[in-house]
Design a protein around this motif. Structure first.
Motif, mmCIF file in Angstrom:
data_model
loop_
_atom_site.group_PDB
_atom_site.id
_atom_site.type_symbol
_atom_site.label_atom_id
_atom_site.label_comp_id
_atom_site.label_asym_id
_atom_site.label_seq_id
_atom_site.Cartn_x
_atom_site.Cartn_y
_atom_site.Cartn_z
ATOM 1 N N GLY A 124 9.744 -36.018 33.874
ATOM 2 C CA GLY A 124 10.923 -36.070 33.211
ATOM 3 C C GLY A 124 10.647 -37.473 32.266
ATOM 4 N N ALA A 125 9.367 -37.991 32.211
ATOM 5 C CA ALA A 125 9.450 -39.334 31.257
ATOM 6 C C ALA A 125 8.789 -38.977 29.740
ATOM 7 N N ALA A 126 9.539 -39.776 28.750
ATOM 8 C CA ALA A 126 9.259 -39.413 27.575
ATOM 9 C C ALA A 126 8.955 -40.801 26.646
ATOM 10 N N LYS A 127 9.240 -41.692 27.045
ATOM 11 C CA LYS A 127 8.806 -43.047 26.392
ATOM 12 C C LYS A 127 7.404 -43.606 26.374
ATOM 13 N N PRO A 128 6.587 -43.601 25.333
ATOM 14 C CA PRO A 128 5.458 -44.056 25.483
ATOM 15 C C PRO A 128 5.230 -45.519 25.772
ATOM 16 N N VAL A 129 4.407 -45.908 26.954
ATOM 17 C CA VAL A 129 3.907 -47.059 27.037
ATOM 18 C C VAL A 129 2.434 -47.193 27.074
ATOM 19 N N SER A 130 1.695 -48.291 26.586
ATOM 20 C CA SER A 130 0.580 -48.502 26.691
ATOM 21 C C SER A 130 -0.022 -49.573 27.440
ATOM 22 N N LEU A 131 -0.749 -49.790 28.373
ATOM 23 C CA LEU A 131 -1.431 -50.909 28.976
ATOM 24 C C LEU A 131 -3.016 -50.981 28.809
ATOM 25 N N ALA A 132 -3.334 -52.159 28.893
ATOM 26 C CA ALA A 132 -4.758 -52.557 29.006
ATOM 27 C C ALA A 132 -4.935 -53.591 29.973
ATOM 28 N N VAL A 133 -6.248 -53.660 30.517
ATOM 29 C CA VAL A 133 -6.359 -54.902 31.757
ATOM 30 C C VAL A 133 -7.712 -55.296 31.507
ATOM 31 N N GLU A 134 -7.766 -56.500 31.019
ATOM 32 C CA GLU A 134 -9.197 -57.064 30.599
ATOM 33 C C GLU A 134 -9.869 -57.749 31.902
ATOM 34 N N ARG A 135 -11.237 -57.564 31.928
ATOM 35 C CA ARG A 135 -12.047 -58.316 33.034
ATOM 36 C C ARG A 135 -13.217 -58.815 32.443
ATOM 37 N N ALA A 136 -14.116 -59.260 33.318
ATOM 38 C CA ALA A 136 -15.293 -60.009 32.829
ATOM 39 C C ALA A 136 -15.848 -59.553 31.824
ATOM 40 N N ASP A 137 -16.543 -60.388 30.930
ATOM 41 C CA ASP A 137 -17.368 -60.056 29.759
ATOM 42 C C ASP A 137 -16.577 -59.225 28.791
ATOM 43 N N GLY A 138 -15.292 -59.381 28.600
ATOM 44 C CA GLY A 138 -14.649 -58.500 27.651
ATOM 45 C C GLY A 138 -14.491 -57.000 27.898
ATOM 46 N N GLN A 139 -14.646 -56.625 28.932
ATOM 47 C CA GLN A 139 -14.657 -55.336 29.526
ATOM 48 C C GLN A 139 -13.062 -55.168 29.712
ATOM 49 N N MET A 140 -12.647 -53.799 29.415
ATOM 50 C CA MET A 140 -11.315 -53.492 29.346
ATOM 51 C C MET A 140 -11.038 -52.079 29.789
ATOM 52 N N ALA A 141 -9.806 -52.082 30.646
ATOM 53 C CA ALA A 141 -9.395 -50.667 31.062
ATOM 54 C C ALA A 141 -8.122 -50.551 30.032
ATOM 55 N N ALA A 142 -8.222 -49.370 29.638
ATOM 56 C CA ALA A 142 -6.925 -48.777 28.823
ATOM 57 C C ALA A 142 -5.983 -47.640 29.323
ATOM 58 N N CYS A 143 -4.946 -47.579 29.316
ATOM 59 C CA CYS A 143 -3.992 -46.550 30.003
ATOM 60 C C CYS A 143 -2.861 -46.029 29.008
ATOM 61 N N HIS A 144 -2.700 -45.126 28.704
ATOM 62 C CA HIS A 144 -1.511 -44.808 27.794
ATOM 63 C C HIS A 144 -0.428 -43.540 28.666
ATOM 64 N N THR A 145 0.542 -44.080 29.072
ATOM 65 C CA THR A 145 1.439 -43.171 29.908
ATOM 66 C C THR A 145 2.661 -43.197 29.385
ATOM 67 N N LYS A 146 3.850 -42.856 30.171
ATOM 68 C CA LYS A 146 5.244 -42.530 29.665
ATOM 69 C C LYS A 146 6.034 -43.098 30.812
ATOM 70 N N ILE A 147 7.192 -43.537 30.461
ATOM 71 C CA ILE A 147 8.264 -43.977 31.272
ATOM 72 C C ILE A 147 9.425 -43.117 30.784
ATOM 73 N N HIS A 148 10.597 -43.490 31.752
ATOM 74 C CA HIS A 148 12.016 -42.789 31.139
ATOM 75 C C HIS A 148 12.778 -43.955 30.124
#
Length: 334
Positions: A33-57
């Motif tokens: 039932g979620a429709a509003k886009p939200v993007s997240l990223a988490v930075e760790r050692a040596d500039g490495q990055m985890a990225a996630c694109h999801t949705k909330i209500h």
């Protein structure tokens, strides 16, 4: 089952925990039932990055559900991949909530403090128009059998060491020790050195050393490990973070090749070698709960891989972990 007004269908309910709500099932019901886009990223050692694109209500009546979903998602990323800086785009309320939750006085203060310590950086939550792209730095490691090699595994109740010549084990030893109850890091150091010297005595030379243990290791340094639970912080910083590096170089000299990795990564590497295949997931159950993954090119990911604190149960009355203070995390289940 229902949580935050969201109906969660759970088949095959565990007989020993009839209130168990698999977090995956909650997430699937939430996203339906979620429709509003939200993007997240988490930075760790040596500039490495985890990225996630999801949705909330993104509505006032679903704010509590949105916050819970995002909280559990960020916590999962932190303990799967690691990080000290969260980037948020797409929803200002999500940014403000995470800024409060992951702070000194917030509900995720344990994660905030822990990640800041292991990455040796202040933990931050920042707002941005667009989050950075994912960036990994996988490393080729393991599979080398030629020459004279030492493998050392530091466990919570015993330590194991093997001497291997051209892939054949010529010596193996398992010694009971008590690292988790000892506050003196010299006890740990002397035990490690003793194991290395004993293994070396059964070979004409030492060409390389590999170390595995439960805990978090960044660039071969021991950033956190339950083996050193009783060591005071000032001694930990001075004598534990580089303990394996010191033990190896003090024993064999500064030129010896070595690698210090989480035992989850080692289990994945061992699986790759025994199966003669890549894309292998390894699971290590011991003093903690860790995993490792070898990708299609035979490389380990460099992720944090400490799944003990990854949430798995969405039941509001789930078991509470005595260390982190959080509920529903894998350490209480697996």
């Amino acid at each position: 089952m229902e949580r935050f007004g969201i109906s969660v269908a759970v088949k095959n309910v565990p007989a020993l925990d009839t209130q168990f709500i698999p977090l995956l099932k909650f997430n699937q019901a939430f996203l339906a039932g979620a429709a509003k886009p939200v993007s997240l990223a988490v930075e760790r050692a040596d500039g490495q990055m985890a990225a996630c694109h999801t949705k909330i209500h993104g509505t006032p009546e679903m704010a509590q559900a949105d916050h819970y979903y995002i909280n559990r998602l960020v916590k999962t990323i932190l303990w799967m991949k690691g990080g000290y800086k969260i980037y948020v785009a797409g929803d200002r309320d999500t940014y403000e909530y995470l800024s409060q939750a992951f702070s000194a006085g917030g509900e995720q203060a344990f994660d905030w403090d822990y990640m800041a310590n292991i990455f040796e950086r202040p933990f931050q939550v920042v707002w941005c128009d667009q989050v950075p792209q994912a960036k990994d730095a996988p490393k080729a490691m393991g599979g080398h059998l030629e020459g004279c090699r030492i493998g050392f595994d530091a466990g919570g109740s015993d330590r194991k060491v093997s001497a291997v010549i051209d892939g054949e084990t010529v010596f193996s030893e398992e010694v009971v020790w008590f690292p988790k109850t000892n506050a003196d890091p010299d006890y740990h150091y002397e035990g490690i050195v003793s194991a290395l010297k004993t293994a070396a005595s059964h070979m004409p030379r030492v060409d390389a050393v590999g170390v595995s243990s439960a805990g978090i290791y960044i660039n071969n340094r021991t950033m956190s490990a339950s083996l050193f639970l009783k060591v005071p912080k000032q001694l930990y910083d001075a004598k534990v973070k580089d303990i394996y590096i010191r033990a190896i170089t003090d024993t064999f000299g500064p030129g010896i090749p070595y690698a210090v990795v989480n035992d989850g990564d080692v289990s994945a590497l061992a699986g790759t070698m025994s199966l003669n295949d890549n894309n292998v997931l390894g699971i290590a159950m011991g003093t903690s709960e860790a995993v490792g993954y070898v990708d299609g090119q035979g490389r380990i990911t460099g992720w944090l891989n400490e799944l003990a604190f990854v949430p798995v149960d969405a039941n509001p009355d789930a078991m509470r972990d005595e260390w982190s203070g959080d509920i529903g995390c894998g350490v209480k289940y697996f």
